[in-house]
Enzyme design. Structure first.
Site, PDB file in Angstrom:
ATOM      1  N   PHE A 140      -0.474  14.005  -7.378  1.00 23.34           N
ATOM      2  CA  PHE A 140      -1.760  13.297  -7.461  1.00 23.34           C
ATOM      3  C   PHE A 140      -2.117  12.831  -6.071  1.00 23.34           C
ATOM      4  CE2 PHE A 140      -4.682   9.808  -7.686  1.00 23.34           C
ATOM      5  CZ  PHE A 140      -5.636  10.285  -8.578  1.00 23.34           C
ATOM      6  N   ASP A 225       2.544  11.741   1.343  1.00 22.63           N
ATOM      7  CA  ASP A 225       1.501  10.879   0.811  1.00 22.63           C
ATOM      8  C   ASP A 225       2.173   9.580   0.351  1.00 22.63           C
ATOM      9  OD1 ASP A 225      -0.436   9.538  -0.587  1.00 22.63           O
ATOM     10  OD2 ASP A 225      -1.161  11.285  -1.703  1.00 22.63           O
ATOM     11  N   LYS A 254      -4.171   1.939  -0.515  1.00 15.79           N
ATOM     12  CA  LYS A 254      -3.809   0.950  -1.536  1.00 15.79           C
ATOM     13  C   LYS A 254      -3.369  -0.395  -0.933  1.00 15.79           C
ATOM     14  CE  LYS A 254      -3.559   3.930  -5.468  1.00 15.79           C
ATOM     15  NZ  LYS A 254      -3.079   5.276  -5.656  1.00 15.79           N
TER      16      LYS A 254
HETATM   17  C1  LIG Z   1      -4.005   6.479  -5.595  1.00 16.50           C
HETATM   18  C2  LIG Z   1      -3.478   7.631  -4.827  1.00 16.50           C
HETATM   19  C3  LIG Z   1      -4.323   8.415  -4.018  1.00 16.50           C
HETATM   20  C4  LIG Z   1      -5.819   8.261  -3.991  1.00 16.50           C
HETATM   21  O1  LIG Z   1      -6.255   7.014  -3.577  1.00 16.50           O
HETATM   22  P1  LIG Z   1      -7.753   6.524  -3.929  1.00 16.50           P
HETATM   23  O2  LIG Z   1      -7.885   5.251  -3.132  1.00 16.50           O
HETATM   24  O3  LIG Z   1      -7.812   6.321  -5.398  1.00 16.50           O
HETATM   25  O4  LIG Z   1      -8.674   7.604  -3.461  1.00 16.50           O
HETATM   26  C5  LIG Z   1      -3.741   9.416  -3.262  1.00 16.50           C
HETATM   27  N1  LIG Z   1      -2.418   9.639  -3.308  1.00 16.50           N
HETATM   28  C6  LIG Z   1      -1.586   8.909  -4.070  1.00 16.50           C
HETATM   29  C7  LIG Z   1      -0.118   9.202  -4.065  1.00 16.50           C
HETATM   30  C8  LIG Z   1      -2.090   7.892  -4.872  1.00 16.50           C
HETATM   31  O5  LIG Z   1      -1.278   7.206  -5.672  1.00 16.50           O
END
Ligand SMILES: *Cc1c(COP(=O)(O)O)cnc(C)c1O
Length: 397
Positions: A140, A225, A254
């Site tokens: 994701f 990520d 985040k």
């Molecule tokens: C939440 C998330 C994203 C995307 O972040 P948004 O601020 O919702 O665009 C990308 N990678 C990971 C691993 C995430 O948990």
């Protein structure tokens, strides 16, 4: 207005892109949130780990408020007095040369994809438009058109084509599959140290180190990520720190702003981010002084309050307590730090609903997984209180 009134407004005016639990939150403080009817809940989701510092942290409020009264947005047409200090602190903390400041996590991932491709064409010598990026099943990384193009989840892509080419899916946790998938056109391997939305999936020990080794041998960028796993969530600063791996590039978001404001970034050394020229990338709000000041305070809270060590210690305690529940529904309890998934052998939604009733907010992910990821400021007695409800609820028929 009561909860039902707000729920009706959502139903009337919001496109139905989510299936939230029916709690209408009005206020939050630390690990606790309060709904419009005054009921109190322990937040065990922490806005998908964006609120690691706890809701409405006073130090972040002060920094944001002070900056709000000075200047909030200059655009990158001009310079501002917060972006430089913010990026210096972020680069020093993470150990990278440079960053591109952005807003949402998805934007940081998009920038990482562009950076990896640019490096592939300018440095590795891949022929025009041939760059490949390897990703894992269950990934994701956000919801943009390019990012959903490499999702393995059919619903994320259905009816949104044509999709962006140039991605290859392999199984998660299998370094041999990575090596087999690499071609001369491979520029990067993009991976989550622990898959969050995939269901708190922890790869086998040694996987990240092995994958980073494969990438180094084949001149492929190892891109982590860390948007959900970063800033202490897993009990280390970053998820990759569990295996002593230093990725070529990372994405963060985040908790970078403690949940106050969308702030994200991609970080790498000059050999990658030094390739950018004016006009190659941009964002109206990226690097804005309000977000930068907020993020500086949010990072400082993680450090000043020892939240990383706290996540490691209390995460081990919480996971240990969950693992001791003898419920016929529990298949596995897994995770690192305060990033815990309880995999059930039946749909998890009714347990999330029962927990809500008991005053604990947590959300099912991937149908059968309950994720427990409270703000890192949680205390042991609050975990004990939560367990007094979680245990009987997970035992219910
Ligand atoms: C939440 C998330 C994203 C995307 O972040 P948004 O601020 O919702 O665009 C990308 N990678 C990971 C691993 C995430 O948990």
């Amino acid at each position: 207005m009561h909860s039902q009134d707000y729920i009706q407004l959502d139903a009337a005016y919001s496109a139905c892109t989510y299936n939230p639990l029916d709690v209408v939150i009005e206020r939050g403080e630390g690990v606790w949130v309060y709904d419009v009817d005054g009921k109190k809940y322990l937040d065990c989701l922490a806005a998908y780990s964006a609120v690691n510092q706890g809701h409405c942290h006073p130090a972040i409020i002060d920094a944001m408020y002070a900056q709000m009264q000075r200047v909030t947005l200059t655009s990158r047409a001009f310079r501002n007095a917060q972006m430089g200090p913010f990026l210096k602190e972020l680069c020093e903390l993470t150990g990278y040369d440079k960053a591109i400041p952005l807003n949402s996590g998805a934007e940081a991932v998009e920038a990482a994809i562009k950076s990896a491709r640019k490096w592939g064409y300018l440095v590795k010598g891949v022929a025009d438009n041939q760059a490949e990026i390897i990703v894992c099943n269950g990934n994701f990384a956000g919801r943009t058109t390019t990012i959903i193009s490499f999702s393995s989840e059919p619903q994320y892509k259905a009816d949104f084509g044509p999709l962006t080419p140039g991605f290859k899916l392999i199984p998660y946790g299998d370094a041999a599959a990575l090596e087999a998938a690499i071609t001369p056109n491979t520029v990067a391997f993009l991976v989550e140290p622990i898959q969050g939305e995939g269901g708190v999936v922890v790869p086998p020990d040694g996987y990240l180190r092995a994958a980073a080794g494969v990438c180094a041998r084949h001149n492929v960028l190892f891109v982590a990520d860390e948007i959900q796993t970063g800033f202490g969530r897993t009990g280390k600063l970053f998820g990759c720190d569990h295996e002593g791996v230093r990725p070529d590039m990372i994405t963060v978001g985040k908790a970078l702003s403690g949940g106050f404001y969308p702030v994200s970034a991609v970080l790498a050394d000059n050999k990658i981010l030094g390739l950018f020229k004016p006009g190659d990338h941009g964002s109206t709000f990226g690097g804005n002084p309000l977000g930068a000041a907020t993020a500086r305070a949010a990072i400082k809270v993680i450090q000043d309050e020892g939240l990383i060590a706290r996540s490691a210690e209390l995460g081990a305690y919480f996971k240990g307590r969950l693992a001791r529940i003898e419920s016929p529904h529990i298949k596995e309890v897994r995770g690192k730090g305060l990033f815990i998934g309880v995999e059930l052998n039946i749909p998890a939604r009714r347990f999330a609903e029962a927990l809500l009733e008991a005053g604990i907010l947590c959300k099912e992910t991937h149908k059968t997984v309950l994720r427990f990821a409270p703000p890192l400021v949680i205390k042991k007695d609050e975990i004990d209180w939560a367990m007094s409800h979680i245990e009987p609820i997970l035992m219910m028929r």
